[in-house]
Design an enzyme around this catalytic site. Structure first.
Site, PDB file in Angstrom:
ATOM      1  N   GLU A   1       0.014   3.518   2.939  1.00  0.00           N
ATOM      2  CA  GLU A   1       1.309   2.908   3.249  1.00  0.00           C
ATOM      3  C   GLU A   1       1.929   3.545   4.495  1.00  0.00           C
ATOM      4  OE1 GLU A   1       0.798   2.418  -1.237  1.00  0.00           O
ATOM      5  OE2 GLU A   1       0.315   3.920   0.264  1.00  0.00           O
TER       6      GLU A   1
ATOM      7  N   LYS B   1      -9.924   1.715   2.872  1.00  0.00           N
ATOM      8  CA  LYS B   1     -10.687   2.961   2.755  1.00  0.00           C
ATOM      9  C   LYS B   1     -11.999   2.579   2.085  1.00  0.00           C
ATOM     10  CE  LYS B   1      -8.684   6.761   1.472  1.00  0.00           C
ATOM     11  NZ  LYS B   1      -8.071   7.857   0.690  1.00  0.00           N
TER      12      LYS B   1
END
Length: 119
Positions: free
Chosen positions: A74, A100
């Protein structure tokens, strides 16, 4: 205005983002997808790079932010959006996806992703 969407897809980086110490030390592979709106009318008429947003410069901006460690996706995503908005004020709406790859979750997971839409 002629709305044009420029997409940079599957940008891949090796970086050190993550909450856990091991992630910060060992690093991981990340994939970034970005789509943003520009007024493409003048560039279409003139065939001049100066009349649009140069995606080489956009890639460099994303790469710079990927090189600065963050604990959370974030936070990383927010930094990328803010940097893009500051450097390229003519960008309209944008969609950013940061993934990721092979996250350390204790099982087989291809990726974990965060999508930011900024209009």
């Amino acid at each position: 205005m002629r709305k044009t969407v420029i997409e940079l897809e599957n940008m891949e980086f090796y970086a050190f983002h993550g909450h856990y110490e091991e992630e910060q030390r060992v690093g991981n592979r990340f994939r970034v997808d970005l789509a943003f709106e520009v007024d493409g009318g003048e560039a279409a008429r003139s065939d001049e790079l100066a009349c649009t947003v140069n995606y080489v410069d956009v890639y460099a901006c994303v790469r710079e932010q990927m090189e600065v460690n963050s604990h959370l996706l974030e936070h990383l995503s927010q930094r990328i959006v803010l940097a893009l908005r500051e450097r390229f004020p003519t960008i309209g709406g944008l969609r950013l996806k940061v993934s990721k790859l092979a996250p350390p979750l204790g099982g087989q997971v291809e990726r974990v992703s965060l999508v930011t839409v900024d209009e």
